[in-house]
Scaffold this motif. Sequence first.
Motif, PDB file in Angstrom:
ATOM      1  N   GLU A  94      -2.495  41.459 -20.948  1.00  7.87           N
ATOM      2  CA  GLU A  94      -3.060  41.504 -20.351  1.00  7.87           C
ATOM      3  C   GLU A  94      -3.633  42.386 -19.016  1.00  7.87           C
ATOM      4  OE1 GLU A  94      -3.899  38.103 -19.051  1.00  7.87           O
ATOM      5  OE2 GLU A  94      -2.856  37.592 -21.106  1.00  7.87           O
ATOM      6  N   GLN A  98      -7.440  42.994 -17.381  1.00 12.01           N
ATOM      7  CA  GLN A  98      -7.500  43.599 -16.159  1.00 12.01           C
ATOM      8  C   GLN A  98      -8.414  44.752 -16.000  1.00 12.01           C
ATOM      9  OE1 GLN A  98      -7.110  41.367 -13.395  1.00 12.01           O
ATOM     10  NE2 GLN A  98      -8.212  42.590 -12.317  1.00 12.01           N
ATOM     11  N   GLY A 102     -11.950  43.251 -14.848  1.00 12.15           N
ATOM     12  CA  GLY A 102     -11.254  42.931 -13.950  1.00 12.15           C
ATOM     13  C   GLY A 102     -12.294  42.901 -13.069  1.00 12.15           C
ATOM     14  N   ASP A 212      -9.434  31.211  -7.524  1.00 13.80           N
ATOM     15  CA  ASP A 212      -8.250  31.388  -7.695  1.00 13.80           C
ATOM     16  C   ASP A 212      -7.683  32.689  -8.573  1.00 13.80           C
ATOM     17  OD1 ASP A 212      -8.690  29.601  -9.326  1.00 13.80           O
ATOM     18  OD2 ASP A 212      -7.759  27.986  -8.437  1.00 13.80           O
ATOM     19  N   ASP A 213      -6.158  32.326  -8.692  1.00 11.01           N
ATOM     20  CA  ASP A 213      -5.866  32.664 -10.155  1.00 11.01           C
ATOM     21  C   ASP A 213      -5.918  32.313 -11.214  1.00 11.01           C
ATOM     22  OD1 ASP A 213      -4.936  35.233  -8.198  1.00 11.01           O
ATOM     23  OD2 ASP A 213      -2.226  34.275  -8.298  1.00 11.01           O
ATOM     24  N   LEU A 214      -6.033  30.599 -11.043  1.00 13.69           N
ATOM     25  CA  LEU A 214      -5.244  30.123 -12.265  1.00 13.69           C
ATOM     26  C   LEU A 214      -7.780  30.380 -12.858  1.00 13.69           C
ATOM     27  CD1 LEU A 214      -4.796  28.305 -14.024  1.00 13.69           C
ATOM     28  CD2 LEU A 214      -5.787  26.249 -12.981  1.00 13.69           C
ATOM     29  N   ARG A 216      -9.116  33.274 -12.087  1.00 10.74           N
ATOM     30  CA  ARG A 216      -9.652  34.495 -12.787  1.00 10.74           C
ATOM     31  C   ARG A 216      -9.202  34.541 -14.141  1.00 10.74           C
ATOM     32  NH1 ARG A 216     -10.482  38.684  -9.650  1.00 10.74           N
ATOM     33  NH2 ARG A 216     -10.949  38.175  -7.233  1.00 10.74           N
ATOM     34  N   GLN A 217      -7.559  33.961 -14.545  1.00 10.34           N
ATOM     35  CA  GLN A 217      -7.520  34.069 -15.510  1.00 10.34           C
ATOM     36  C   GLN A 217      -8.424  33.325 -16.357  1.00 10.34           C
ATOM     37  OE1 GLN A 217      -4.254  35.695 -16.819  1.00 10.34           O
ATOM     38  NE2 GLN A 217      -4.213  36.523 -14.917  1.00 10.34           N
TER      39      GLN A 217
END
Length: 242
Positions: A94, A98, A102, A212-214, A216-217
Amino acid sequence: MTVVLQVGNRTITSEEIVPLLASYQLLPRLLFELIIDEAIAPFTHTLEEEESAYEKFCQKNHLDSNRELQTWLKRNGMTAQQLQTYVRRSLKIEKFKQATWGNQLESYFRSRQSEFDQVLFSLIQTNDLAAQELYFRILEKEADFAELARKYSQDANASNGGLIGPVSLSNCHQTLAKMLSVSQPGQLWPPTRLGESMVILRMEKLIPAQLDDLMRQRLLSELFAAWLQEQFNQIGEIGMLP
């Protein structure tokens, strides 16, 4: 020959491992993992980050007690130490994602946002003769769209008044996606051929995708997978030593 694995009543020796991996087409997967190991080697993490990652792993896999943890370890053929190693490796992966992509996520998201936007729409699927009459009844407000869908539509969502979604445009039929992509909420389309049937389409709502975070992942995982495949392709054939 050294026995390295026991599976039920079968013992697997060290000499058998590579031929078995090859016969089950698992050598490419092993190579993927070796590529990853090389890429993430420079990355480090704190003890707090590792503890947090381990806790999240246990929560995700519903390992709420030591008994459940031990059962999971046995089922997956792992020791507690190997699980810790797996968690540390996942954390470094991870960090690699990033660090590598990122700062590209916003532009990458904007370039593909239309694929992630979702729509809510209503659909009536019927034969040629009925479609035109139903369309004009809706257009002239002589009948309710949902009522006609429940009564006449041949689509699987007829019992729901023809309402479909929210669903991504990329998951819609190509013809429908093209129409919905240029529709305004409430816009009613005249009968349009879709395969052997005619459909009446009404756009209900556009739900724009958010970074959002989801999301982005999801994007990081896509970029990582594409990079990994590219690295694998550059290696070429897997050589087997005699």
